[in-house]
Design a protein around this motif. Structure first.
Motif, PDB file in Angstrom:
ATOM      1  N   HIS A 138       5.289   2.374  -8.139  1.00  0.00           N
ATOM      2  CA  HIS A 138       3.956   2.388  -8.837  1.00  0.00           C
ATOM      3  C   HIS A 138       3.542   1.221  -9.526  1.00  0.00           C
ATOM      4  CE1 HIS A 138       3.387   6.658  -7.890  1.00  0.00           C
ATOM      5  NE2 HIS A 138       4.161   6.925  -8.636  1.00  0.00           N
ATOM      6  N   GLY A 139       4.481   0.157  -9.187  1.00  0.00           N
ATOM      7  CA  GLY A 139       4.413  -1.161  -9.630  1.00  0.00           C
ATOM      8  C   GLY A 139       4.346  -1.407 -11.288  1.00  0.00           C
ATOM      9  N   PHE A 140       5.187  -0.638 -11.859  1.00  0.00           N
ATOM     10  CA  PHE A 140       5.256  -0.769 -13.360  1.00  0.00           C
ATOM     11  C   PHE A 140       6.146  -2.004 -13.526  1.00  0.00           C
ATOM     12  CE2 PHE A 140       4.855   3.891 -13.056  1.00  0.00           C
ATOM     13  CZ  PHE A 140       3.389   4.226 -13.468  1.00  0.00           C
ATOM     14  N   VAL A 141       7.223  -2.219 -13.142  1.00  0.00           N
ATOM     15  CA  VAL A 141       7.815  -3.547 -13.194  1.00  0.00           C
ATOM     16  C   VAL A 141       6.996  -4.807 -12.905  1.00  0.00           C
ATOM     17  CG1 VAL A 141      10.136  -4.782 -12.730  1.00  0.00           C
ATOM     18  CG2 VAL A 141      10.077  -2.317 -12.986  1.00  0.00           C
ATOM     19  N   SER A 142       6.809  -4.693 -11.721  1.00  0.00           N
ATOM     20  CA  SER A 142       5.867  -5.913 -11.242  1.00  0.00           C
ATOM     21  C   SER A 142       4.553  -5.190  -9.995  1.00  0.00           C
ATOM     22  CB  SER A 142       6.746  -7.058 -10.515  1.00  0.00           C
ATOM     23  OG  SER A 142       5.769  -7.933  -9.918  1.00  0.00           O
ATOM     24  N   SER A 143       3.646  -5.636 -10.187  1.00  0.00           N
ATOM     25  CA  SER A 143       2.634  -5.164  -8.935  1.00  0.00           C
ATOM     26  C   SER A 143       2.739  -6.009  -7.677  1.00  0.00           C
ATOM     27  CB  SER A 143       1.223  -5.318  -9.565  1.00  0.00           C
ATOM     28  OG  SER A 143       0.849  -6.542  -9.926  1.00  0.00           O
ATOM     29  N   THR A 144       3.468  -7.091  -7.691  1.00  0.00           N
ATOM     30  CA  THR A 144       3.745  -7.805  -6.585  1.00  0.00           C
ATOM     31  C   THR A 144       5.144  -7.632  -6.185  1.00  0.00           C
ATOM     32  OG1 THR A 144       4.606  -9.683  -7.834  1.00  0.00           O
ATOM     33  CG2 THR A 144       2.264  -9.444  -7.621  1.00  0.00           C
ATOM     34  N   ASN A 145       5.902  -6.635  -6.306  1.00  0.00           N
ATOM     35  CA  ASN A 145       7.062  -6.084  -5.811  1.00  0.00           C
ATOM     36  C   ASN A 145       7.018  -5.343  -4.746  1.00  0.00           C
ATOM     37  OD1 ASN A 145       8.657  -7.624  -7.540  1.00  0.00           O
ATOM     38  ND2 ASN A 145       9.552  -5.808  -8.833  1.00  0.00           N
ATOM     39  N   THR A 146       7.660  -5.499  -3.586  1.00  0.00           N
ATOM     40  CA  THR A 146       7.873  -4.575  -2.541  1.00  0.00           C
ATOM     41  C   THR A 146       9.184  -3.959  -2.428  1.00  0.00           C
ATOM     42  OG1 THR A 146       6.959  -4.237  -0.104  1.00  0.00           O
ATOM     43  CG2 THR A 146       8.277  -6.354  -0.773  1.00  0.00           C
ATOM     44  N   PRO A 179       7.335   4.266   0.498  1.00  0.00           N
ATOM     45  CA  PRO A 179       6.133   3.803   1.221  1.00  0.00           C
ATOM     46  C   PRO A 179       5.748   2.298   0.914  1.00  0.00           C
ATOM     47  CG  PRO A 179       5.831   5.457  -0.273  1.00  0.00           C
ATOM     48  CD  PRO A 179       7.278   5.282  -0.386  1.00  0.00           C
ATOM     49  N   LYS A 180       5.439   1.537   1.982  1.00  0.00           N
ATOM     50  CA  LYS A 180       5.179   0.267   1.973  1.00  0.00           C
ATOM     51  C   LYS A 180       3.935  -0.221   1.445  1.00  0.00           C
ATOM     52  CE  LYS A 180       9.459  -1.234   2.993  1.00  0.00           C
ATOM     53  NZ  LYS A 180       9.809   0.138   2.526  1.00  0.00           N
ATOM     54  N   ARG A 181       3.660  -1.118   0.654  1.00  0.00           N
ATOM     55  CA  ARG A 181       2.352  -1.678   0.248  1.00  0.00           C
ATOM     56  C   ARG A 181       2.047  -3.161   0.746  1.00  0.00           C
ATOM     57  NH1 ARG A 181       3.444  -1.011  -6.206  1.00  0.00           N
ATOM     58  NH2 ARG A 181       5.359  -2.257  -5.483  1.00  0.00           N
ATOM     59  N   MET A 182       0.655  -3.292   0.975  1.00  0.00           N
ATOM     60  CA  MET A 182       0.352  -4.505   1.512  1.00  0.00           C
ATOM     61  C   MET A 182      -0.142  -5.456   0.268  1.00  0.00           C
ATOM     62  SD  MET A 182      -1.982  -3.209   4.865  1.00  0.00           S
ATOM     63  CE  MET A 182      -1.705  -4.686   5.580  1.00  0.00           C
ATOM     64  N   TYR A 183       0.434  -6.761   0.374  1.00  0.00           N
ATOM     65  CA  TYR A 183       0.065  -7.619  -0.771  1.00  0.00           C
ATOM     66  C   TYR A 183      -1.402  -8.513  -0.256  1.00  0.00           C
ATOM     67  CZ  TYR A 183       0.494 -11.534  -3.669  1.00  0.00           C
ATOM     68  OH  TYR A 183      -0.005 -12.464  -4.562  1.00  0.00           O
ATOM     69  N   ILE A 184      -2.323  -8.359  -0.965  1.00  0.00           N
ATOM     70  CA  ILE A 184      -3.428  -9.178  -0.675  1.00  0.00           C
ATOM     71  C   ILE A 184      -3.333 -10.483  -1.723  1.00  0.00           C
ATOM     72  CG2 ILE A 184      -5.844  -9.302  -1.080  1.00  0.00           C
ATOM     73  CD1 ILE A 184      -6.114  -6.396  -1.456  1.00  0.00           C
ATOM     74  N   HIS A 185      -3.511 -11.698  -0.618  1.00  0.00           N
ATOM     75  CA  HIS A 185      -3.547 -12.897  -1.334  1.00  0.00           C
ATOM     76  C   HIS A 185      -4.656 -13.261  -2.435  1.00  0.00           C
ATOM     77  CE1 HIS A 185      -3.775 -17.308  -1.901  1.00  0.00           C
ATOM     78  NE2 HIS A 185      -2.589 -17.535  -1.084  1.00  0.00           N
ATOM     79  N   PRO A 186      -4.164 -13.450  -3.654  1.00  0.00           N
ATOM     80  CA  PRO A 186      -4.926 -13.686  -4.744  1.00  0.00           C
ATOM     81  C   PRO A 186      -6.253 -14.331  -4.414  1.00  0.00           C
ATOM     82  CG  PRO A 186      -2.952 -14.753  -5.223  1.00  0.00           C
ATOM     83  CD  PRO A 186      -2.846 -13.973  -3.988  1.00  0.00           C
ATOM     84  N   ASP A 187      -6.453 -15.375  -3.578  1.00  0.00           N
ATOM     85  CA  ASP A 187      -7.579 -16.056  -3.442  1.00  0.00           C
ATOM     86  C   ASP A 187      -8.496 -15.312  -2.730  1.00  0.00           C
ATOM     87  OD1 ASP A 187      -6.468 -17.881  -4.906  1.00  0.00           O
ATOM     88  OD2 ASP A 187      -5.724 -19.376  -3.096  1.00  0.00           O
ATOM     89  N   SER A 188      -8.337 -14.104  -1.934  1.00  0.00           N
ATOM     90  CA  SER A 188      -9.332 -13.200  -1.238  1.00  0.00           C
ATOM     91  C   SER A 188     -10.344 -12.711  -2.199  1.00  0.00           C
ATOM     92  CB  SER A 188      -8.351 -12.265  -0.514  1.00  0.00           C
ATOM     93  OG  SER A 188      -7.276 -12.628   0.125  1.00  0.00           O
ATOM     94  N   LYS A 233       4.163 -15.179  -4.549  1.00  0.00           N
ATOM     95  CA  LYS A 233       4.091 -14.218  -5.722  1.00  0.00           C
ATOM     96  C   LYS A 233       4.792 -12.660  -5.097  1.00  0.00           C
ATOM     97  CE  LYS A 233       0.492 -16.408  -8.294  1.00  0.00           C
ATOM     98  NZ  LYS A 233      -0.790 -16.183  -9.307  1.00  0.00           N
ATOM     99  N   LEU A 234       4.636 -12.615  -3.928  1.00  0.00           N
ATOM    100  CA  LEU A 234       5.305 -11.335  -3.555  1.00  0.00           C
ATOM    101  C   LEU A 234       6.747 -11.628  -3.662  1.00  0.00           C
ATOM    102  CD1 LEU A 234       5.063  -8.787  -1.742  1.00  0.00           C
ATOM    103  CD2 LEU A 234       5.408 -10.125   0.245  1.00  0.00           C
ATOM    104  N   LYS A 235       7.306 -10.422  -4.275  1.00  0.00           N
ATOM    105  CA  LYS A 235       8.735 -10.349  -4.616  1.00  0.00           C
ATOM    106  C   LYS A 235       9.456  -9.144  -3.951  1.00  0.00           C
ATOM    107  CE  LYS A 235       8.513 -12.764  -9.051  1.00  0.00           C
ATOM    108  NZ  LYS A 235       8.764 -12.910 -10.451  1.00  0.00           N
ATOM    109  N   LEU A 236      10.756  -9.175  -3.584  1.00  0.00           N
ATOM    110  CA  LEU A 236      11.504  -8.020  -3.094  1.00  0.00           C
ATOM    111  C   LEU A 236      12.324  -7.467  -4.013  1.00  0.00           C
ATOM    112  CD1 LEU A 236      12.758 -10.357   0.068  1.00  0.00           C
ATOM    113  CD2 LEU A 236      10.621  -9.116  -0.222  1.00  0.00           C
ATOM    114  N   THR A 237      12.559  -6.232  -3.993  1.00  0.00           N
ATOM    115  CA  THR A 237      13.232  -5.429  -4.974  1.00  0.00           C
ATOM    116  C   THR A 237      13.781  -4.300  -4.335  1.00  0.00           C
ATOM    117  OG1 THR A 237      13.088  -4.307  -7.252  1.00  0.00           O
ATOM    118  CG2 THR A 237      11.415  -4.146  -5.554  1.00  0.00           C
ATOM    119  N   ASN A 238      14.877  -3.707  -5.030  1.00  0.00           N
ATOM    120  CA  ASN A 238      15.679  -2.308  -4.568  1.00  0.00           C
ATOM    121  C   ASN A 238      15.293  -1.600  -5.689  1.00  0.00           C
ATOM    122  OD1 ASN A 238      17.249  -3.648  -6.545  1.00  0.00           O
ATOM    123  ND2 ASN A 238      19.060  -3.169  -5.342  1.00  0.00           N
ATOM    124  N   ASN A 239      14.518  -1.779  -6.696  1.00  0.00           N
ATOM    125  CA  ASN A 239      14.102  -0.764  -7.632  1.00  0.00           C
ATOM    126  C   ASN A 239      13.226   0.243  -7.319  1.00  0.00           C
ATOM    127  OD1 ASN A 239      13.613   0.477 -10.046  1.00  0.00           O
ATOM    128  ND2 ASN A 239      13.092  -1.232 -11.311  1.00  0.00           N
TER     129      ASN A 239
END
Length: 283
Positions: A218-226, A182-191, A207-213
């Motif tokens: 659920h974002g336990f490693v990083s909440s900005t990972n997709t 499932p893909k998540r949408m990243y909200i720019h932190p200045d919003s 701050k958005l990062k790409l992972t294969n993990n």
């Protein structure tokens, strides 16, 4: 529930504008559109007419998709205390804003660099801990109402339903795509911020990062990972929502912009020497 969409208007040769508006009615709630996720996003080959239609809604319910609303990330699925806090806010903050007239336009930064990579076949390295995009995704916005507030978002979706391999110095289809997380949408932190504030600077999603993990769903490693699948093609998308409160997102209309030259294939290591050589000289 799926809705028929109008064909978007292509602004220039490199940007597709998708208002996601149904055939009837000028307003469209984001929550109504994010009920089901199509298997892929067909944004790679624009037809000669320059029009493009989306096959239904964008993804899982918006509450499960949104992320990164603060520097550490905000998950609406864990927003119980924030939702409760909404009852303590002045009521006017959650009321609809006054009608404003705007004509948002989005311009891709470092367009020449993106085009250089695109010609070679852009590859983005994904890691277990998460790796930032290169080239970085940056845009400039114009045509916003200076006083109105906007929330800016970004997501990355599958570009097709294929798996790829690099063979004989080129990328070629190697079979059917693996199931997508499932893909998540990243909200720019200045919003949220005013149109004047957004237009005064380059909007950077560094701050958005790409992972294969896949264990990080659920974002336990990083909440900005997709989470992406290696050897699959993806398309970044940029969204503008006119709203003065993040809690309004599920009920707001939004505009989506796609730059075809920013599509890429996710890899755990660069496959094309021409791409790695550009990365080495530019990165």
């Amino acid at each position: 529930m799926n809705f028929l969409m109008r064909d978007p208007v292509i602004q220039g040769s490199s940007m597709a504008y998708h208002p996601f508006i149904p055939h009837r009615g000028p307003e469209f709630a984001m929550s109504a559109m994010l009920g089901h996720q199509p298997p892929f996003f067909p944004a790679l080959a624009l037809p000669p007419s320059g029009s493009l239609s989306l096959p239904g809604a964008l993804g899982k319910p918006i509450m499960d998709q949104l992320m990164g609303a603060t520097d550490t990330g905000l998950h609406f699925s864990s927003l119980g205390h924030q939702a409760a806090a909404a009852h303590l806010r002045p009521l006017k903050t959650l009321e609809p804003e006054e009608e404003v007239e705007d004509d948002p336009k989005v311009h891709l930064e470092a367009k020449e660099l993106w085009e250089l990579f695109h010609k070679k076949g852009t590859e983005m390295v994904i890691t277990k801990s998460g790796r930032r995009m290169f080239p970085p995704f940056k845009v400039r916005c114009t045509g916003l109402d200076k006083k109105a507030k906007y929330i800016l978002l970004m997501d990355i979706v599958a570009a097709d339903d294929c798996r790829y391999k690099f063979h004989n110095s080129r990328w070629m289809v190697a079979g059917k795509a693996d199931p997508e997380m499932p893909k998540r949408m990243y909200i720019h932190p200045d919003s949220p911020a005013t149109g004047e504030q957004w237009m005064s600077k380059v909007v950077n999603f560094h701050k958005l990062k790409l992972t294969n993990n896949i264990s990080d769903k659920h974002g336990f490693v990083s909440s900005t990972n997709t989470i992406l699948n290696s050897m699959h093609k993806y398309q970044p998308r940029f969204h503008i929502v006119r709203a003065n409160d993040i809690l309004k997102l599920p009920y707001s209309t939004f505009r989506t912009y796609v730059f075809p030259e920013t599509d890429f294939i996710a890899v755990t290591a660069y496959q094309n020497d021409k791409v790695s050589s550009i990365t080495g000289s530019k990165g």
